[in-house]
Write a protein that holds these residues in place. Structure first.
Motif, PDB file in Angstrom:
ATOM      1  N   HIS A 333       0.828  -1.203   0.000  1.00 53.74           N
ATOM      2  CA  HIS A 333       0.000   0.000   0.000  1.00 53.74           C
ATOM      3  C   HIS A 333       0.867   1.261   0.000  1.00 53.74           C
ATOM      4  O   HIS A 333       1.782   1.409   0.813  1.00 53.74           O
ATOM      5  N   LEU A 334       0.546   2.163  -0.929  1.00 56.54           N
ATOM      6  CA  LEU A 334       1.238   3.438  -1.027  1.00 56.54           C
ATOM      7  C   LEU A 334       0.326   4.548  -0.528  1.00 56.54           C
ATOM      8  O   LEU A 334      -0.902   4.458  -0.664  1.00 56.54           O
ATOM      9  N   THR A 339       5.247  11.117   3.180  1.00 53.08           N
ATOM     10  CA  THR A 339       5.683  10.694   4.501  1.00 53.08           C
ATOM     11  C   THR A 339       7.197  10.590   4.534  1.00 53.08           C
ATOM     12  O   THR A 339       7.876  10.842   3.526  1.00 53.08           O
ATOM     13  N   ASP A 340       7.728  10.203   5.695  1.00 54.79           N
ATOM     14  CA  ASP A 340       9.172  10.024   5.812  1.00 54.79           C
ATOM     15  C   ASP A 340       9.661   9.004   4.791  1.00 54.79           C
ATOM     16  O   ASP A 340       9.115   7.903   4.675  1.00 54.79           O
ATOM     17  N   GLY A 341      10.692   9.361   4.078  1.00 58.53           N
ATOM     18  CA  GLY A 341      11.267   8.454   3.091  1.00 58.53           C
ATOM     19  C   GLY A 341      10.670   8.587   1.711  1.00 58.53           C
ATOM     20  O   GLY A 341      11.106   7.916   0.779  1.00 58.53           O
ATOM     21  N   SER A 342       9.642   9.428   1.543  1.00 60.26           N
ATOM     22  CA  SER A 342       9.043   9.613   0.222  1.00 60.26           C
ATOM     23  C   SER A 342       9.079  11.085  -0.144  1.00 60.26           C
ATOM     24  O   SER A 342       8.978  11.964   0.710  1.00 60.26           O
ATOM     25  N   VAL A 350      11.853   0.967  -1.057  1.00 61.55           N
ATOM     26  CA  VAL A 350      12.280  -0.375  -0.660  1.00 61.55           C
ATOM     27  C   VAL A 350      11.794  -0.682   0.751  1.00 61.55           C
ATOM     28  O   VAL A 350      11.450  -1.837   1.064  1.00 61.55           O
ATOM     29  N   ASP A 351      11.733   0.318   1.614  1.00 64.70           N
ATOM     30  CA  ASP A 351      11.223   0.094   2.970  1.00 64.70           C
ATOM     31  C   ASP A 351       9.795  -0.437   2.935  1.00 64.70           C
ATOM     32  O   ASP A 351       9.428  -1.332   3.721  1.00 64.70           O
ATOM     33  N   LYS A 352       8.972   0.098   2.038  1.00 65.75           N
ATOM     34  CA  LYS A 352       7.593  -0.380   1.932  1.00 65.75           C
ATOM     35  C   LYS A 352       7.544  -1.800   1.387  1.00 65.75           C
ATOM     36  O   LYS A 352       6.697  -2.606   1.795  1.00 65.75           O
ATOM     37  N   LEU A 353       8.458  -2.121   0.479  1.00 67.93           N
ATOM     38  CA  LEU A 353       8.537  -3.493  -0.022  1.00 67.93           C
ATOM     39  C   LEU A 353       8.952  -4.442   1.102  1.00 67.93           C
ATOM     40  O   LEU A 353       8.394  -5.544   1.245  1.00 67.93           O
ATOM     41  N   GLU A 354       9.921  -4.046   1.886  1.00 69.55           N
ATOM     42  CA  GLU A 354      10.388  -4.870   3.011  1.00 69.55           C
ATOM     43  C   GLU A 354       9.247  -5.104   3.997  1.00 69.55           C
ATOM     44  O   GLU A 354       9.041  -6.240   4.465  1.00 69.55           O
ATOM     45  N   LEU A 392      15.057  -4.076  -8.034  1.00 67.05           N
ATOM     46  CA  LEU A 392      15.630  -5.339  -8.502  1.00 67.05           C
ATOM     47  C   LEU A 392      16.597  -5.920  -7.475  1.00 67.05           C
ATOM     48  O   LEU A 392      16.662  -7.150  -7.292  1.00 67.05           O
ATOM     49  N   GLU A 393      17.360  -5.078  -6.813  1.00 61.37           N
ATOM     50  CA  GLU A 393      18.279  -5.555  -5.776  1.00 61.37           C
ATOM     51  C   GLU A 393      17.496  -6.124  -4.591  1.00 61.37           C
ATOM     52  O   GLU A 393      17.903  -7.133  -3.998  1.00 61.37           O
ATOM     53  N   PHE A 394      16.398  -5.462  -4.242  1.00 62.61           N
ATOM     54  CA  PHE A 394      15.538  -6.000  -3.179  1.00 62.61           C
ATOM     55  C   PHE A 394      15.069  -7.407  -3.543  1.00 62.61           C
ATOM     56  O   PHE A 394      15.114  -8.332  -2.711  1.00 62.61           O
ATOM     57  N   ALA A 395      14.590  -7.584  -4.769  1.00 65.65           N
ATOM     58  CA  ALA A 395      14.093  -8.890  -5.201  1.00 65.65           C
ATOM     59  C   ALA A 395      15.200  -9.938  -5.162  1.00 65.65           C
ATOM     60  O   ALA A 395      14.973 -11.086  -4.744  1.00 65.65           O
TER      61      ALA A 395
END
Length: 615
Positions: A333-334, A339-342, A350-354, A392-395
């Motif tokens: 969800h975006l 917010t902080d980091g956006s 990446v934080d939201k993906l994590e 891509l690095e996260f994945a």
């Protein structure tokens, strides 16, 4: 939140619109030409049904007249919508429940014994989930507010008749749904199809036409590019398209005709700016990008497994993952607020993906991949090269596949925005788990061709996906025409793309200037065929039930938009509006849009007057 930028000079004459006024907003229908030449376009829009009453009743009379007529209908609609929300949650649980194959025999028998009760519940849910009550031609009674209104029993009688008709037809529908012809799976699929395509079916039976049906539905909900049909029709009518040989009439390679796959590889090498020539053996063509995605989800995931995807996102992919593969799309969800980091609204980090991956794991979901859309639909965001590398690095860190849908890559019309294809990267973090999808539906405005292509460096994945060509292949004649079209690089670069971008820019400028005049917030991104706009001001309270009520009010005025819940947006009030239509229907659509919002504004005022009276 600063979401808009100043537009350039308008192609359309200015439309003065004060939506806060009680009366409907008049819209002049003057001639407009988006082709870039000085020749005016002949205005053909009819005047039938477009007359308006300029007189408005005083507030106290308006309140007394409307409250009685509106109250019972509003209460009924709200009750139905709350019920739909409840059963929507119920059917989601039923259809996404993981298979329980390893239960003890006694429990399996118990589950089997409850199957018929569950099937009955599914059918009842189907009745409401399908939106059948909205597709029966039973428009919500919309009281007119001029001096010719009958404040007596006329409207009450009409409302009573409509409700009786509604109950009568629903009773017949219930009998139809309580049938033993479909399996439980068939019932699920039928419910899903009805819930997603009811509006489109209604539109198909009553389309707007500037000569034959000026009062038909205008569809600004389905993403189709209708701005360059003149160019495309001319190109597809040339003699080189009319080739026929025996091989085109016979079965072909399930991956697609070799000549088409070779041309797709050349095309993507050129327009994606690939550092090396792409391999035709890594190309698979099927009947549309949703077919490609569905096949990918099936071969990469087992039933019950999941893919992460940022939301809001194109809801059609839910059907692609659901019909065949039973793969769940887990939302990342975006937020509309920064917010902080956006640095901007709805920004993926990446934080939201994590966080989303952690939440899915805690729920017991096995996540197999990440689904991205670039340019994003419905937001219009174009990912930077650095952002793509981060995703891509996260994945790679979590051994996830990455599916990137680049369906709108040639529809970036803002010169200040640079599109970066995943195929343009010098080195991919995990090439064997990176898969790109593209098609001609949006960039070339030929969705009826039903063409989608997969490019993957993983030959095992390509081979598995190609098996779906047995079910979802494309006709040989269509493949030949597509090949000839993609080969004509000179026409694409010098005629089609410049004209398409120019017309997209003009249509986008027209729509966004109207939204600015109405003080409606929207995302101004300069890519795609759509605008993501915020209509929260017209919802009271701001809930998904109220969003659906507003959506059906648009339908009642023969205008189709896409509500935010369709895209799994977590905030009610957002809508997607397609602007890639021709000038006349687009202007008429905005006229209807103004009418609905003016009416919605009046109703909110009536409600505000009604609430103190109740107290």
């Amino acid at each position: 939140m600063d979401e808009t930028r100043d537009g350039e000079g308008e192609v359309f004459p200015n439309i003065s619109a004060d939506i806060s006024s009680a009366g409907p907003v008049p819209v002049p229908f003057s001639s407009v030409n988006w082709s870039g030449s000085s020749q005016p376009v002949e205005a053909k829009t009819k005047a039938q049904g477009m007359s308006h009453q300029s007189d408005v009743l005083p507030c106290d009379q308006l309140r007394d007249q409307v409250i009685g007529n509106q109250s019972s209908h509003t209460q009924l609609m709200e009750t139905l919508l709350h019920l739909r929300q409840t059963v929507d949650d119920c059917i989601t649980q039923l259809t996404t429940r993981p298979p329980q194959l390893d239960l003890p025999l006694e429990e399996q028998r118990h589950n089997q014994a409850t199957g018929e009760q569950e099937a009955f519940l599914r059918r009842v849910v189907n009745l409401l989930q399908s939106g059948a009550m909205w597709g029966l031609g039973l428009q919500a009674p919309r009281p007119t507010l001029g001096p010719r209104d009958d404040a007596g029993g006329g409207q009450q009688a009409q409302l009573s008749r409509q409700l009786d008709q509604l109950v009568h037809q629903l009773s017949h529908l219930e009998v139809a749904f309580v049938s033993h012809d479909l399996s439980n799976r068939g019932i699920d699929i039928s419910a899903f199809e009805r819930s997603k395509f009811q509006d489109f079916k209604t539109y198909q039976g009553d389309k707007y036409h500037e000569d034959k049906n000026t009062m038909g539905f205008i569809n600004l909900g389905v993403s189709e590019n209708k701005l360059c049909t003149d160019l495309m029709t001319e190109r597809l009518s040339r003699s080189d398209m009319n080739h026929l040989e025996d091989a085109l009439l016979q079965y072909s390679d399930q991956r697609g005709q070799p000549f088409l796959r070779e041309e797709v590889a050349r095309f993507l090498t050129y327009y994606c700016k690939s550092p090396a020539r792409l391999d035709p053996e890594n190309v698979v063509v099927l009947s549309g990008c949703c077919s490609v995605f569905s096949a990918l989800a099936t071969v990469l995931c087992d039933p019950g497994e999941a893919l992460l995807t940022p939301t809001p996102f194109f809801g059609g992919l839910v059907m692609g993952s659901y019909l065949y593969s039973k793969v769940e799309l887990m939302p990342v969800h975006l937020d509309s607020e920064i917010t902080d980091g956006s640095a901007r609204p709805f920004q993926l980090t990446v934080d939201k993906l994590e966080q989303a991956l952690l939440e899915a794991t805690l729920k017991g979901k096995k996540v197999r991949g990440l689904l991205l859309i670039n340019p994003q639909n419905p937001l219009g965001d174009v990912y930077s090269r650095d952002s793509l590398e981060e995703y891509l690095e996260f994945a790679k860190r979590y051994n996830l596949h990455v599916i990137i849908d680049e369906l709108y890559m040639l529809s970036v019309f803002d010169d200040s925005v640079t599109f970066h294809s995943v195929l343009s990267m010098e080195s991919l973090p995990d090439p064997n788990r990176t898969h790109m999808i593209w098609g001609t539906s949006k960039d070339f405005g030929i969705s009826g061709f039903r063409f989608g292509a997969l490019y993957t460096h993983n030959k095992e994945v390509a081979s598995a996906v190609s098996s779906f060509g047995f079910l979802n292949g494309i006709s040989g004649i269509t493949q030949y025409k597509l090949c000839r079209l993609l080969q004509d690089r000179e026409w694409i670069d010098k005629v089609y793309l410049p004209t398409n971008h120019s017309r997209l820019k003009a249509a986008h400028r027209y729509i966004t200037n109207k939204l600015k005049a109405l003080k409606i917030p929207f995302l101004n991104r300069g890519s795609g065929l759509y605008v993501w706009m915020n209509l929260k001001e017209y919802l009271q309270p701001c809930t998904f039930e109220e969003e659906l009520l507003l959506h059906h009010r648009f339908l009642g005025n023969k205008l189709i938009l896409s509500p935010g819940k369709t895209y799994m947006c977590k905030e009610p009030g957002w809508f997607r509006l397609i602007f890639s239509d021709k000038p006349l229907p687009l202007k008429l659509a905005m006229h209807r849009f103004y009418e609905v919002l003016a009416e919605q504004k009046r109703d909110l005022r009536v409600k505000q007057l009604e609430d103190p009276q109740k107290e």
